[in-house]
Design a protein around this motif. Structure first.
Motif, PDB file in Angstrom:
ATOM      1  N   ASP A  99      -3.365   7.862  11.391  1.00 36.97           N
ATOM      2  CA  ASP A  99      -2.914   7.448   9.913  1.00 36.97           C
ATOM      3  C   ASP A  99      -3.817   7.820   9.116  1.00 36.97           C
ATOM      4  OD1 ASP A  99      -2.711   5.861   7.627  1.00 36.97           O
ATOM      5  OD2 ASP A  99      -2.651   3.628   8.627  1.00 36.97           O
ATOM      6  N   GLU A 100      -4.944   6.914   8.737  1.00 34.94           N
ATOM      7  CA  GLU A 100      -5.897   7.509   7.543  1.00 34.94           C
ATOM      8  C   GLU A 100      -6.834   8.475   7.817  1.00 34.94           C
ATOM      9  OE1 GLU A 100      -7.487   3.641   6.766  1.00 34.94           O
ATOM     10  OE2 GLU A 100      -5.607   2.996   5.840  1.00 34.94           O
ATOM     11  N   ASP A 223      -0.095   9.432   6.358  1.00 34.08           N
ATOM     12  CA  ASP A 223      -0.092   8.828   7.531  1.00 34.08           C
ATOM     13  C   ASP A 223       1.231   9.203   8.381  1.00 34.08           C
ATOM     14  OD1 ASP A 223       0.475   6.797   9.411  1.00 34.08           O
ATOM     15  OD2 ASP A 223       1.267   5.344   8.036  1.00 34.08           O
ATOM     16  N   HIS A 394       5.031  11.579   1.419  1.00 33.29           N
ATOM     17  CA  HIS A 394       4.241  11.562   0.355  1.00 33.29           C
ATOM     18  C   HIS A 394       4.091  13.144   0.116  1.00 33.29           C
ATOM     19  CE1 HIS A 394       3.053   7.473   0.757  1.00 33.29           C
ATOM     20  NE2 HIS A 394       2.894   7.788   2.164  1.00 33.29           N
ATOM     21  N   GLU A 419      -2.842  13.354  -0.362  1.00 33.97           N
ATOM     22  CA  GLU A 419      -3.250  12.198   0.164  1.00 33.97           C
ATOM     23  C   GLU A 419      -4.595  12.576   0.658  1.00 33.97           C
ATOM     24  OE1 GLU A 419      -1.069   9.324   2.008  1.00 33.97           O
ATOM     25  OE2 GLU A 419      -2.649   8.429   2.819  1.00 33.97           O
ATOM     26  N   HIS A 421      -6.715  10.004   2.081  1.00 32.71           N
ATOM     27  CA  HIS A 421      -7.144   8.607   2.661  1.00 32.71           C
ATOM     28  C   HIS A 421      -8.438   8.873   3.510  1.00 32.71           C
ATOM     29  CE1 HIS A 421      -4.609   4.947   3.220  1.00 32.71           C
ATOM     30  NE2 HIS A 421      -6.071   4.635   3.167  1.00 32.71           N
ATOM     31  N   ASN A 469      -0.118  10.107  -3.069  1.00 36.90           N
ATOM     32  CA  ASN A 469      -0.554   8.903  -2.574  1.00 36.90           C
ATOM     33  C   ASN A 469      -1.931   8.513  -2.335  1.00 36.90           C
ATOM     34  OD1 ASN A 469       0.706   6.395  -1.294  1.00 36.90           O
ATOM     35  ND2 ASN A 469      -0.144   7.204   0.635  1.00 36.90           N
ATOM     36  N   GLU A 470      -2.428   7.392  -2.287  1.00 39.00           N
ATOM     37  CA  GLU A 470      -3.768   6.900  -1.751  1.00 39.00           C
ATOM     38  C   GLU A 470      -4.625   8.341  -1.860  1.00 39.00           C
ATOM     39  OE1 GLU A 470      -4.891   4.299  -0.312  1.00 39.00           O
ATOM     40  OE2 GLU A 470      -2.792   3.116  -0.388  1.00 39.00           O
ATOM     41  N   MET A 511       0.997  -1.449  -3.976  1.00 44.64           N
ATOM     42  CA  MET A 511       1.705  -1.394  -2.715  1.00 44.64           C
ATOM     43  C   MET A 511       1.393  -2.869  -2.021  1.00 44.64           C
ATOM     44  SD  MET A 511      -0.147   1.493  -0.526  1.00 44.64           S
ATOM     45  CE  MET A 511       0.407   3.262  -1.182  1.00 44.64           C
ATOM     46  N   TYR A 512       2.533  -3.171  -1.487  1.00 46.17           N
ATOM     47  CA  TYR A 512       2.139  -4.249  -0.648  1.00 46.17           C
ATOM     48  C   TYR A 512       1.532  -5.619  -1.256  1.00 46.17           C
ATOM     49  CZ  TYR A 512       3.052  -0.851   2.756  1.00 46.17           C
ATOM     50  OH  TYR A 512       3.578   0.428   3.173  1.00 46.17           O
ATOM     51  N   GLU A 540       5.344   0.636  -2.462  1.00 47.52           N
ATOM     52  CA  GLU A 540       5.473   0.316  -0.933  1.00 47.52           C
ATOM     53  C   GLU A 540       5.449  -1.081  -0.938  1.00 47.52           C
ATOM     54  OE1 GLU A 540       2.789   2.495   1.417  1.00 47.52           O
ATOM     55  OE2 GLU A 540       2.998   4.339   0.223  1.00 47.52           O
ATOM     56  N   HIS A 543       6.889  -4.072   4.760  1.00 42.06           N
ATOM     57  CA  HIS A 543       6.697  -2.977   5.912  1.00 42.06           C
ATOM     58  C   HIS A 543       7.429  -3.292   6.800  1.00 42.06           C
ATOM     59  CE1 HIS A 543       3.446  -1.116   8.692  1.00 42.06           C
ATOM     60  NE2 HIS A 543       3.530  -0.064   7.784  1.00 42.06           N
ATOM     61  N   TRP A 571       8.885   0.364   2.643  1.00 40.96           N
ATOM     62  CA  TRP A 571       8.211   1.234   3.658  1.00 40.96           C
ATOM     63  C   TRP A 571       8.799   0.775   4.812  1.00 40.96           C
ATOM     64  CZ3 TRP A 571       5.490   5.357   2.818  1.00 40.96           C
ATOM     65  CH2 TRP A 571       5.223   6.016   4.012  1.00 40.96           C
ATOM     66  N   PHE A 600       1.740   2.480  14.742  1.00 39.12           N
ATOM     67  CA  PHE A 600       1.939   2.090  13.268  1.00 39.12           C
ATOM     68  C   PHE A 600       2.681   3.109  12.382  1.00 39.12           C
ATOM     69  CE2 PHE A 600      -0.398   1.538   9.069  1.00 39.12           C
ATOM     70  CZ  PHE A 600      -0.395   0.138   8.997  1.00 39.12           C
ATOM     71  N   ASP A 603       7.567   2.301  11.969  1.00 42.36           N
ATOM     72  CA  ASP A 603       7.567   1.362  11.012  1.00 42.36           C
ATOM     73  C   ASP A 603       8.826   1.393   9.965  1.00 42.36           C
ATOM     74  OD1 ASP A 603       6.818   3.550   9.623  1.00 42.36           O
ATOM     75  OD2 ASP A 603       4.848   2.637   8.838  1.00 42.36           O
ATOM     76  N   CYS A 965       1.072  -4.619   7.506  1.00 44.06           N
ATOM     77  CA  CYS A 965       0.380  -3.790   6.437  1.00 44.06           C
ATOM     78  C   CYS A 965       1.090  -4.338   5.090  1.00 44.06           C
ATOM     79  CB  CYS A 965       0.991  -2.399   6.340  1.00 44.06           C
ATOM     80  SG  CYS A 965       0.044  -1.466   5.287  1.00 44.06           S
TER      81      CYS A 965
HETATM   82  C1  IPT Z   1       0.182   2.867   3.062  1.00 48.47           C
HETATM   83  C2  IPT Z   1       0.503   4.295   3.032  1.00 48.47           C
HETATM   84  O1  IPT Z   1       0.511   4.804   1.756  1.00 48.47           O
HETATM   85  C3  IPT Z   1       1.404   4.800   3.751  1.00 48.47           C
HETATM   86  O2  IPT Z   1       1.614   6.168   3.977  1.00 48.47           O
HETATM   87  C4  IPT Z   1       1.542   4.190   5.110  1.00 48.47           C
HETATM   88  O3  IPT Z   1       0.292   4.324   5.680  1.00 48.47           O
HETATM   89  C5  IPT Z   1       1.556   2.626   4.706  1.00 48.47           C
HETATM   90  O4  IPT Z   1       0.668   2.113   4.243  1.00 48.47           O
HETATM   91  C6  IPT Z   1       1.533   1.940   6.325  1.00 48.47           C
HETATM   92  O5  IPT Z   1       2.586   2.251   7.270  1.00 48.47           O
HETATM   93  S1  IPT Z   1      -1.561   2.849   2.720  1.00 48.47           S
HETATM   94  C7  IPT Z   1      -2.228   1.225   3.408  1.00 48.47           C
HETATM   95  C8  IPT Z   1      -3.353   1.229   3.914  1.00 48.47           C
HETATM   96  C9  IPT Z   1      -1.924   0.159   2.418  1.00 48.47           C
END
Ligand code: IPT
Length: 990
Positions: A99-100, A223, A394, A419, A421, A469-470, A511-512, A540, A543, A571, A600, A603, A965
């Protein structure tokens, strides 16, 4: 043929491109108007464009050092691969999901060149998610060499050609006929080269050296599976003497006394000085203008136009036809204006709510490569799920996706390929803005912004540009913003700005966020002040990992309540997983990745093959255009959630569960609510079950269809009266238990039918993905290890009371189960009392085991997977199915298939039936082919072996939330363990 290979550009921080042509609009030229038929898959139709996709020669270099300085294509032992494609899906290297993090040490601008990779430091992901150093083995900056030939006849060889690569990860060194043509990076951006200097009549040999990583990879830490290869089409375009090089349109909307007019100007660049004729055609309009392109440039003013405006709801398009003596470009264009007005986001002067989804280009069999048919299916799935907005997370998508969004009506937030990250987690201390606030990277950032806007500037569906993104914030993001705004009037979005002093660009975005936070922004009371003076997008949210997302409606209650809340993008659209020929799906860690983030990537609201999961049904329901509410008596309120479509475009059919039916045409205006009197006008015969199978509540189901196509857009059910308790006659006490039934310390057993499951009382479920909070915490685990002690079994005449204690590491409960013989069977009352512990109780249910021959299920309850915070997409009705239909095929098996609001369930083996009937309020039902303990150990679909039939009746199960998330289940869908709970049902059999 021999090629001196370039070994420098990909790892030279000073090089972004060599000989790459300037970015321009994506379009397909034709020789003349007669040939320029507006086909859907245009790029394969034009005589001026040859698609070079197909089988190419390929050689994989697992040790980049073995890539020779001089490559002789005659001596290479070539394999064959498909272009477009990703080599990880074609037998080279392996799929790798992380992912990151970067797959290489964070040491910008250096990337691994020829030696092995590592060691790699990361602040996250180690044992318990802690900082660690990984030592990858056998990892190199792999290289893949592609080769193919194409023929040019004498005429073709005498005219120019441009080659367009629509997507190559991570970079491309291009060679033709023994010579280096150029270099490009930016995986999801178009790279074009003029090949005229190297082309020749006869056979031309094209060689492309693709590296796993290049300097640009620092900007591509999205991601997703980290794939490589030429993953989008390659187009060979003929350049005609007065060819059209670039096209842009500028439109200006004017509203005077509710009359809307547009002005349109077309900006053109030609390859040579020429005259050019511009025609705008469609919907009864024809406007023609001509100009001479001095110095290869022309601006053609089409003047004031009376046109139909384009929106996602009304995707009216016109043909824009550009003709020079040697070429014709026929593009589909629309008229729309997207702008910010104070705190409101307006399309064509009206506020819109974006019912959105995040879309990745992903295929379970080809990675980043999607076929035209797959792209078409994704856009159609958006339409059929009431999704009106795509954020292209992204990176810019295949241009075809945008053409379809224009045609079919989907708003697009078009995102730059950016991105970083891993810059946050690849070095101590964690700093979000490491690259984005480092001016040495500015040129690369600007390159990506420019290529985004230039490529897609003709697309009407784009209503906002997104800077990526990020990637944190800082000077490079600001520079991108400046560039984009200088070239386009569209608003600019970038969530990452929230991590900088700037906090927001034209719209605020997060996001979130929690529902509370969203509400505070709506009210203009956010502690982040720059979110209070402009529109706000949840770029986003919700999740959709595993079962879920739960609680999405709670966001929309706020979004509809405040003008400033623009909506959001779930997402995400589809699960990312790898499909193998034997039908198995794999995810992170299944391919021996030395770093990974497990499932992860799984999703999406659609499974990898795009079969909708419950998440898709939840979203479709929440995003429905018309929402109906019962006001009382015969009055219903209809809320038109669209911005441009009158209620008259839909028909509403009301069906009461006692057989009454009514049709409603409602004229509720867009963005408005209106109440209507609706009474049953006719009635259809209904089978009204007797006794134990009688439906004991009153409901009305409203089905909304589009009048023009007849397509169903939503179905919602309104409860008019609660379930009535089971009648006294059925519950009259009996002196003795029926034959064959026995109560022991374990519970109730019926000979030859069912027995208490090994864990008869269930206080938790097999953890869903959303039960593993990203923020820490695993509410289910605390209830996994249960020690059950039977304290007493007291038997009377036709009664038995079993008292047991349930002991967990942090909790202790006493459960008292009373069994009473009654006229209709055995009445069971289970009462739960907490002796020790605090916090949430995830579930209270009782589980019975039957053998696998009990496979037929009939119940009256919600007709699909439903939980406290995600049930409105289902309706209460009578359902007949098999046990296998009662769980969902999650890529990682987990709790699934719950049914809310059940009045009874009958399980049958074809000869005998056993029925569990709710007594005074409905129960939640689970029927599974395995036990919850078995389910907890499963990792993939193929682990789902059947071991019986497990029927669980439950007083409740907590909601799902989107804690994997984002925020965990909201308080209103949770149950405090310190309260006393009761579950009552009747067991009968025949
Ligand atoms: C967020 C990302 O922007 C997205 O690409 C994806 O990774 C998603 O989360 C999770 O599935 S970043 C997250 C650290 C808030």
């Amino acid at each position: 043929m021999r090629y001196v290979l370039d070994r420098a550009a990909y790892c030279d921080a000073g090089v972004i491109a060599e000989n790459r042509l300037p970015a321009r609009s994506y379009f397909i030229p034709y020789p003349d108007r007669a040939e320029a038929v507006p086909a859907a898959r245009r790029r394969y139709e034009s005589p001026l464009v040859r698609c070079l996709s197909g089988e190419w020669d390929f050689r994989f270099y697992p040790r980049p050092a073995e890539l020779p300085d001089v490559l002789d294509t005659e001596t290479v032992a070539w394999d064959r691969v498909a272009v477009p494609g990703c080599w990880q899906f074609q037998g080279y290297d392996r799929p790798f999901y992380v992912d990151e993090r970067y797959q290489f040490p964070f040491d910008p601008p250096r990337i691994p060149e020829e030696g092995p990779v590592g060691p790699v430091f990361s602040l996250i992901g180690g044992e318990g998610g802690r900082p660690h150093v990984a030592h990858p083995v056998g990892e190199y900056n792999f290289a893949g060499v592609y080769r193919r030939t194409f023929d040019l006849d004498e005429r073709e060889a005498s005219v120019g050609h441009v080659i367009s690569f629509l997507g190559v990860a991570s970079c491309l060194d291009l060679y033709l006929n023994g010579r280096h043509v150029g270099y490009a990076e930016g995986s999801h951006n178009t790279a074009e080269f003029d090949i005229a200097p190297c082309q020749r009549a006869g056979t031309n040999e094209l060689v492309a050296v693709v590296r796993r990583w290049c300097t640009g990879s620092y900007l591509e830490c999205q991601d997703m599976f980290r794939n490589n290869g030429i993953f989008r089409d390659v187009l060979l375009r003929e350049v005609t003497p007065s060819g059209i090089w670039d096209v842009g349109v500028r439109t200006r909307r004017e509203e005077r006394a509710s009359r809307v007019r547009y002005h349109m100007a077309v900006d053109l660049r030609l390859v040579a000085e020429s005259t050019v004729r511009v025609t705008l055609l469609g919907h009864g309009l024809e406007r023609v203008a001509e100009a001479h392109a001095d110095g290869c440039r022309a601006t053609v003013d089409l003047g004031e136009l009376d046109v139909l405006e384009w929106t996602a709801e009304t995707p009216h398009l016109y043909d824009l036809i550009l003709e020079t003596p040697t070429e014709c470009v026929r593009e589909r264009v629309g008229f729309r204006e997207a702008r910010v007005d104070g705190r409101r986001f307006l399309v064509n002067g009206r506020p819109v709510k974006l019912h959105g989804v995040n879309h990745h280009d992903t295929s379970p069999t080809a990675g980043y490569a999607m076929t035209p048919a797959e792209i078409e299916r994704d856009v159609l799935l958006c339409k059929s799920h009431n999704i009106d907005t795509i954020r292209t997370s992204h990176y810019p998508p295949d241009p075809y996706l945008l053409e379809l969004c224009d045609e079919l009506g989907v708003y697009v937030i078009d995102e730059a390929d950016l991105e970083t990250h891993g810059a946050l987690v690849g070095k101590f201390p964690a700093r979000q803005n490491r690259l984005t606030n480092d001016a040495r990277w500015e040129a690369r950032y600007l390159d990506r912004a420019e290529r985004l806007v230039e490529r897609d500037k003709l697309r009407t569906c784009v209503i906002m540009w997104s800077l990526g993104n990020e990637a944190g914030g800082g000077c490079n993001a600001d520079a991108m913003y400046g560039l984009v705004r200088s070239r386009s009037s569209l608003p600019v979005h970038y969530e990452g700005a929230i991590h900088s002093l700037r906090r927001a660009y034209d719209v605020g975005s997060e996001m979130y966020s929690t529902v509370e936070r969203v509400r505070s922004v709506g009210e203009g009371r956010s502690t982040t002040r720059r979110l209070n003076d402009r529109p706000y997008l949840l770029c986003e949210y919700a999740h959709a990992m595993g079962v879920g997302p739960g609680g999405i409606e709670d966001y929309w209650r706020q979004i509809y309540a405040f003008d400033s809340l623009m909506g959001g993008c779930v997402w995400e659209m589809a699960d990312h997983a790898v499909l193998h020929p034997d039908g198995r799906y794999t995810y992170g860690g299944d391919h021996g990745e030395w770093e990974h983030d497990g499932n992860f990537c799984v999703d999406g609201i659609l499974y990898p093959d795009r079969t909708p999961s419950t998440g898709a049904r939840v979203v479709r329901h929440c995003y429905r255009p018309l929402r109906v509410r019962h006001l009382g008596g015969d009055f219903f309120m209809v809320h038109n959630a669209t911005s441009f479509t009158s209620g008259e475009a839909f028909s509403l059919r009301f069906e009461w569960n006692d057989g009454g039916v009514a049709e409603l045409s409602c004229d509720v205006a867009p963005l408005r609510q209106q109440s209507y009197l609706v009474r049953p006008t006719s009635s259809v015969a209904r089978e009204l079950g007797e006794g134990l199978r009688r439906d004991r509540s009153r409901r009305v189901t409203v089905t909304v269809r589009r009048r023009d196509t007849g397509e169903e857009v939503s179905r919602e059910q309104i409860r008019l009266s609660e379930m009535a308790p089971l009648g006294d006659v059925l519950l009259a006490r009996d002196a003795a238990f029926p034959e064959g039934c026995e109560v022991t310390g374990e519970g109730l057993a019926v000979a030859g039918v069912m027995a208490p499951a090994a864990t008869p009382v269930l206080l938790c479920r097999a953890e869903t993905d959303n039960d593993r909070y990203l923020s820490g915490g695993r509410p289910m685990e605390r209830f996994y290890d249960c020690r059950r002690e039977v304290l007493s079994v007291v038997e009377g005449e036709g009664t038995a009371v079993v008292t047991s204690r349930l002991v967990f590491p942090h909790h202790r409960f006493v459960c008292e189960d009373t069994y009473e013989a009654v006229a209709a069977g055995v009445l069971v009352t289970s009462r739960l009392h907490c002796e020790r512990g605090r916090g949430d109780l995830p579930r209270f249910g009782v589980c019975y085991r039957l053998d696998a021959s009990w496979d037929k299920v009939e119940y009256l309850g919600r007709n699909g997977e439903s939980y406290q915070d995600m049930c409105e997409q289902t309706q209460v009705e009578r359902v007949s199915c098999r046990v296998a239909d009662m769980t969902e095929p999650n890529i990682r098996p987990q709790e699934s298939g719950n049914r809310m609001d059940c009045q009874y369930v009958i399980v049958s083996n074809g000869e005998k039936n056993v029925q569990l009937t709710a007594v005074d309020r409905p129960f939640e039902l689970a029927v599974k082919p395995y036990s919850d303990e078995e389910l907890r150990g499963m990792r993939h679909r193929e682990d789902e072996a059947r071991s019986g039939t497990y029927v669980t009746v439950q007083a409740f199960q907590m909601g799902i939330g989107s804690g994997s998330c984002g925020p965990a289940t909201r308080p209103e869908y949770r149950f405090d363990c310190r309260r006393d709970y009761e579950l009552r049902y009747l067991v009968s059999w025949e």
